[in-house]
Motif scaffolding. Structure first.
Motif, PDB file in Angstrom:
ATOM      1  N   ARG A 117       0.875  -1.170   0.000  1.00 56.65           N
ATOM      2  CA  ARG A 117       0.000   0.000   0.000  1.00 56.65           C
ATOM      3  C   ARG A 117       0.917   1.226   0.000  1.00 56.65           C
ATOM      4  O   ARG A 117       1.842   1.311   0.807  1.00 56.65           O
ATOM      5  CB  ARG A 117      -0.869  -0.014   1.254  1.00 56.65           C
TER       6      ARG A 117
ATOM      7  N   ASN B 280       0.798   5.707  -0.522  1.00 57.05           N
ATOM      8  CA  ASN B 280      -0.136   6.832  -0.574  1.00 57.05           C
ATOM      9  C   ASN B 280       0.618   8.134  -0.745  1.00 57.05           C
ATOM     10  O   ASN B 280       1.822   8.203  -0.529  1.00 57.05           O
ATOM     11  CB  ASN B 280      -1.050   6.872   0.651  1.00 57.05           C
TER      12      ASN B 280
ATOM     13  N   ARG C 106      -0.233  12.700  -0.858  1.00 58.05           N
ATOM     14  CA  ARG C 106      -1.140  13.845  -0.752  1.00 58.05           C
ATOM     15  C   ARG C 106      -0.983  14.716  -1.989  1.00 58.05           C
ATOM     16  O   ARG C 106       0.123  15.132  -2.334  1.00 58.05           O
ATOM     17  CB  ARG C 106      -0.801  14.648   0.497  1.00 58.05           C
TER      18      ARG C 106
ATOM     19  N   MET D 115      -5.904  12.708  -0.375  1.00 55.42           N
ATOM     20  CA  MET D 115      -4.976  11.621  -0.092  1.00 55.42           C
ATOM     21  C   MET D 115      -5.349  10.470  -1.023  1.00 55.42           C
ATOM     22  O   MET D 115      -6.490  10.007  -1.033  1.00 55.42           O
ATOM     23  CB  MET D 115      -5.077  11.163   1.366  1.00 55.42           C
ATOM     24  N   VAL D 116      -4.386  10.028  -1.806  1.00 61.18           N
ATOM     25  CA  VAL D 116      -4.583   8.892  -2.713  1.00 61.18           C
ATOM     26  C   VAL D 116      -3.834   7.702  -2.135  1.00 61.18           C
ATOM     27  O   VAL D 116      -2.647   7.805  -1.814  1.00 61.18           O
ATOM     28  CB  VAL D 116      -4.052   9.188  -4.135  1.00 61.18           C
ATOM     29  N   THR D 117      -4.532   6.585  -1.992  1.00 61.75           N
ATOM     30  CA  THR D 117      -3.925   5.347  -1.502  1.00 61.75           C
ATOM     31  C   THR D 117      -4.094   4.292  -2.577  1.00 61.75           C
ATOM     32  O   THR D 117      -5.193   4.085  -3.089  1.00 61.75           O
ATOM     33  CB  THR D 117      -4.596   4.880  -0.202  1.00 61.75           C
TER      34      THR D 117
ATOM     35  N   LEU E 256       2.269   8.243  -8.215  1.00 58.27           N
ATOM     36  CA  LEU E 256       1.789   9.282  -7.298  1.00 58.27           C
ATOM     37  C   LEU E 256       2.645  10.543  -7.391  1.00 58.27           C
ATOM     38  O   LEU E 256       2.116  11.658  -7.386  1.00 58.27           O
ATOM     39  CB  LEU E 256       1.752   8.758  -5.862  1.00 58.27           C
TER      40      LEU E 256
END
Length: 160
Positions: A6, A8, A10, A99-101, A128
């Motif tokens: 995982r 993530n 911002r 926030m992209v995860t 990202l």
């Protein structure tokens, strides 16, 4: 132990803009799937191609919240093909940013599965960073980044 990860990041843009930057082929091809483009938008049930040849099977799209798709894992020569599952989540933050995860799982528990998970973790982390640079500053970080981008061939595996 299953191979999964995982990552993530911002992005200082509203969730609708960030979400659109993934589902909209005109946006995604400007900072991530730059070579060969995308055959269509990410909508539930769609089968699209990234980089002109990588099949992506879209399972779910929840506007401004979540995208789920499956795509082919890297396999060793002679190994039976299979797919991994990618889930992207988009969370609106109090300051108006997003926030992209991105989570991916489903690799076989062998040496090739481990290698594939590491390569994709690196790729999603870079995606990202590229999204942030594109949406916040209008900069395409991928242009000329990979040898494959210069040769005109998609980077399906790390270049030797």
């Amino acid at each position: 132990m299953p191979f999964e990860f995982r990552v993530n990041g911002r992005i200082d843009r509203p969730v609708a803009q960030v979400f659109d930057a993934v589902v909209n082929p005109d946006q995604l091809s400007r900072y991530f799937v730059t070579l060969g483009g995308i055959s269509g938008p990410l909508v539930a049930g769609a089968a699209v191609k990234w980089w002109g040849e990588v099949p992506v099977q879209v399972e779910a799209v929840e506007q401004n919240e979540r995208i789920v798709f499956r795509w082919d894992a890297m396999v060793a020569k002679g190994e039976e093909p299979y797919q991994t599952r990618v889930e992207m989540r988009f969370q609106s933050l109090d300051d108006g940013a997003t926030m992209v995860t991105i989570a991916e799982k489903g690799w076989r528990e062998n040496e090739q599965g481990q290698k594939g998970s590491y390569v994709n973790c690196e790729g999603w982390s870079q995606m990202l960073a590229c999204m942030k640079a594109w949406l916040e500053y209008g900069i395409n970080l991928r242009q000329g980044y990979y040898l494959s981008e210069l040769s005109g061939k998609p980077a399906l595996e790390p270049q030797a």
